[in-house]
Design an enzyme around this catalytic site. Structure first.
Site, PDB file in Angstrom:
ATOM      1  N   LYS A  86       0.821  -1.212   0.000  1.00 54.01           N
ATOM      2  CA  LYS A  86       0.000   0.000   0.000  1.00 54.01           C
ATOM      3  C   LYS A  86       0.855   1.263   0.000  1.00 54.01           C
ATOM      4  O   LYS A  86       0.601   2.192  -0.759  1.00 54.01           O
ATOM      5  CB  LYS A  86      -0.927   0.040   1.233  1.00 54.01           C
ATOM      6  CG  LYS A  86      -1.866  -1.132   1.355  1.00 54.01           C
ATOM      7  CD  LYS A  86      -2.835  -0.973   2.538  1.00 54.01           C
ATOM      8  CE  LYS A  86      -2.189  -0.913   3.896  1.00 54.01           C
ATOM      9  NZ  LYS A  86      -1.569  -2.178   4.338  1.00 54.01           N
ATOM     10  N   ARG A  98      -9.699   0.965   8.800  1.00 52.90           N
ATOM     11  CA  ARG A  98      -9.313  -0.388   9.195  1.00 52.90           C
ATOM     12  C   ARG A  98     -10.403  -1.073   9.991  1.00 52.90           C
ATOM     13  O   ARG A  98     -10.218  -2.209  10.416  1.00 52.90           O
ATOM     14  CB  ARG A  98      -8.062  -0.309  10.057  1.00 52.90           C
ATOM     15  CG  ARG A  98      -6.787  -0.763   9.320  1.00 52.90           C
ATOM     16  CD  ARG A  98      -5.677  -0.424  10.247  1.00 52.90           C
ATOM     17  NE  ARG A  98      -4.465  -1.121  10.156  1.00 52.90           N
ATOM     18  CZ  ARG A  98      -3.333  -0.568   9.676  1.00 52.90           C
ATOM     19  NH1 ARG A  98      -3.346   0.620   9.123  1.00 52.90           N
ATOM     20  NH2 ARG A  98      -2.212  -1.220   9.742  1.00 52.90           N
ATOM     21  N   ARG A 137      11.517  -6.096   4.948  1.00 49.29           N
ATOM     22  CA  ARG A 137      11.372  -4.687   5.350  1.00 49.29           C
ATOM     23  C   ARG A 137      11.939  -4.467   6.751  1.00 49.29           C
ATOM     24  O   ARG A 137      12.539  -3.423   7.028  1.00 49.29           O
ATOM     25  CB  ARG A 137       9.882  -4.294   5.313  1.00 49.29           C
ATOM     26  CG  ARG A 137       9.643  -2.820   5.613  1.00 49.29           C
ATOM     27  CD  ARG A 137       8.222  -2.414   5.326  1.00 49.29           C
ATOM     28  NE  ARG A 137       7.317  -2.746   6.404  1.00 49.29           N
ATOM     29  CZ  ARG A 137       5.999  -2.559   6.368  1.00 49.29           C
ATOM     30  NH1 ARG A 137       5.434  -2.073   5.281  1.00 49.29           N
ATOM     31  NH2 ARG A 137       5.231  -2.884   7.375  1.00 49.29           N
ATOM     32  N   ARG A 152      11.422  -1.095  11.826  1.00 55.87           N
ATOM     33  CA  ARG A 152      10.147  -0.891  12.515  1.00 55.87           C
ATOM     34  C   ARG A 152       9.955  -1.996  13.544  1.00 55.87           C
ATOM     35  O   ARG A 152       9.929  -3.166  13.185  1.00 55.87           O
ATOM     36  CB  ARG A 152       9.010  -0.938  11.499  1.00 55.87           C
ATOM     37  CG  ARG A 152       8.573   0.412  11.007  1.00 55.87           C
ATOM     38  CD  ARG A 152       7.469   0.267   9.998  1.00 55.87           C
ATOM     39  NE  ARG A 152       6.230  -0.255  10.560  1.00 55.87           N
ATOM     40  CZ  ARG A 152       5.085  -0.285   9.905  1.00 55.87           C
ATOM     41  NH1 ARG A 152       5.031   0.170   8.661  1.00 55.87           N
ATOM     42  NH2 ARG A 152       4.004  -0.764  10.452  1.00 55.87           N
ATOM     43  N   ARG A 187      -0.435  -8.219  14.023  1.00 57.10           N
ATOM     44  CA  ARG A 187      -0.995  -7.267  13.046  1.00 57.10           C
ATOM     45  C   ARG A 187      -1.819  -7.991  11.998  1.00 57.10           C
ATOM     46  O   ARG A 187      -2.870  -7.508  11.588  1.00 57.10           O
ATOM     47  CB  ARG A 187       0.129  -6.458  12.398  1.00 57.10           C
ATOM     48  CG  ARG A 187       0.717  -5.429  13.366  1.00 57.10           C
ATOM     49  CD  ARG A 187       2.053  -4.906  12.921  1.00 57.10           C
ATOM     50  NE  ARG A 187       1.965  -4.210  11.665  1.00 57.10           N
ATOM     51  CZ  ARG A 187       2.954  -4.147  10.778  1.00 57.10           C
ATOM     52  NH1 ARG A 187       4.110  -4.754  11.014  1.00 57.10           N
ATOM     53  NH2 ARG A 187       2.801  -3.476   9.670  1.00 57.10           N
TER      54      ARG A 187
HETATM   55  P1  AMP Z   1       0.642   0.683   9.313  1.00 62.28           P
HETATM   56  O1  AMP Z   1       1.865   1.471   9.054  1.00 62.28           O
HETATM   57  O2  AMP Z   1      -0.509   1.083   8.446  1.00 62.28           O
HETATM   58  O3  AMP Z   1       0.878  -0.798   9.277  1.00 62.28           O
HETATM   59  O4  AMP Z   1       0.175   1.028  10.810  1.00 62.28           O
HETATM   60  C1  AMP Z   1       1.027   0.810  11.906  1.00 62.28           C
HETATM   61  C2  AMP Z   1       0.199   0.773  13.187  1.00 62.28           C
HETATM   62  O5  AMP Z   1      -0.465   2.022  13.377  1.00 62.28           O
HETATM   63  C3  AMP Z   1      -0.908  -0.265  13.230  1.00 62.28           C
HETATM   64  O6  AMP Z   1      -0.444  -1.562  13.599  1.00 62.28           O
HETATM   65  C4  AMP Z   1      -1.836   0.338  14.277  1.00 62.28           C
HETATM   66  O7  AMP Z   1      -1.298   0.180  15.574  1.00 62.28           O
HETATM   67  C5  AMP Z   1      -1.766   1.820  13.946  1.00 62.28           C
HETATM   68  N1  AMP Z   1      -2.774   2.199  12.928  1.00 62.28           N
HETATM   69  C6  AMP Z   1      -2.522   2.686  11.684  1.00 62.28           C
HETATM   70  N2  AMP Z   1      -3.654   2.950  11.023  1.00 62.28           N
HETATM   71  C7  AMP Z   1      -4.672   2.619  11.876  1.00 62.28           C
HETATM   72  C8  AMP Z   1      -6.084   2.637  11.766  1.00 62.28           C
HETATM   73  N3  AMP Z   1      -6.701   3.069  10.652  1.00 62.28           N
HETATM   74  N4  AMP Z   1      -6.808   2.219  12.841  1.00 62.28           N
HETATM   75  C9  AMP Z   1      -6.211   1.816  13.980  1.00 62.28           C
HETATM   76  N5  AMP Z   1      -4.887   1.740  14.131  1.00 62.28           N
HETATM   77  C10 AMP Z   1      -4.104   2.139  13.093  1.00 62.28           C
END
Ligand code: AMP
Length: 189
Positions: A14, A89, A128, A134, A145
């Protein structure tokens, strides 16, 4: 306005594809994950609230996430549109996003879900992890996740499907092939 949601599990591509798409279509990239990471890095009040949840691979509560997203959109009143990445999400996030955009006389044009199988996702995130560092990319956190994705996030797909907005793109292909497929879908809008 052209508002798109790029949807898919962690590691689906994404972020990579959003970067390419915003350049071509002159849209603003809104990644809630990136926004949260910036808050954590800058040790803001919000960052302090969410850092443990993120480190554990759990979703941040809807109210916090929605408020942050709306603020980000409102910072860009001149935008031609947005690519939402990692948001919505949950179904309540999707419903709130619709209401928020409706208040602005706008809407989500389309949702593109990147399909990638679990083995490939695990491989990509392991790669990654080596470069991004990360903490939530380590194998244990990634499991959480992915389970959050299948417990909560996957239900967002039928929400958009009944609205006739859902498109699926095979995310297993090379980056440039996936990108071309995405552009073909977006050009319809
Ligand atoms: P990502 O980089 O999109 O994988 O997001 C990293 C982390 O941020 C996720 O594992 C959640 O803890 C938090 N997060 C990001 N976007 C959301 C969302 N739309 N709703 C809830 N938590 C989020």
């Amino acid at each position: 306005m052209l508002n798109l949601v790029l949807f898919g599990p962690p590691g689906a591509g994404k972020g990579t594809q959003s970067e390419k798409l915003i350049e071509k279509y002159q849209l603003i990239h809104v990644s809630t994950g990136d926004l949260f990471r910036a808050h954590v890095k800058n040790q803001t009040e919000l960052g302090k609230k969410v850092s443990q949840l993120m480190a554990d691979g759990e979703l941040v509560p809807d109210a916090i996430t929605i408020a942050m997203l709306e603020e980000e959109v409102d910072k860009n009143p001149e935008a031609k549109g947005f690519v939402f990445d990692g948001f919505p999400r949950t179904v309540p996030q999707a419903a709130e996003l619709d209401l928020f955009l409706e208040r602005k006389g706008s809407k989500i044009a389309g949702v593109i879900a990147l399909d990638v199988d679990q083995l490939e996702l695990t491989k990509r995130i392991a790669e990654r992890h080596k470069v991004s560092g990360r903490p939530d990319d380590d194998a244990e956190k990634l499991k959480k996740r992915i389970s959050e994705y299948f417990d909560k996030t996957i239900h967002v797909l039928p929400y958009y499907e009944v609205q006739g907005k859902l498109n699926k793109v095979n995310g297993m292909n090379e980056i440039s092939t996936v990108y071309n497929h995405l552009c073909a879908v977006i050009d319809k809008y």
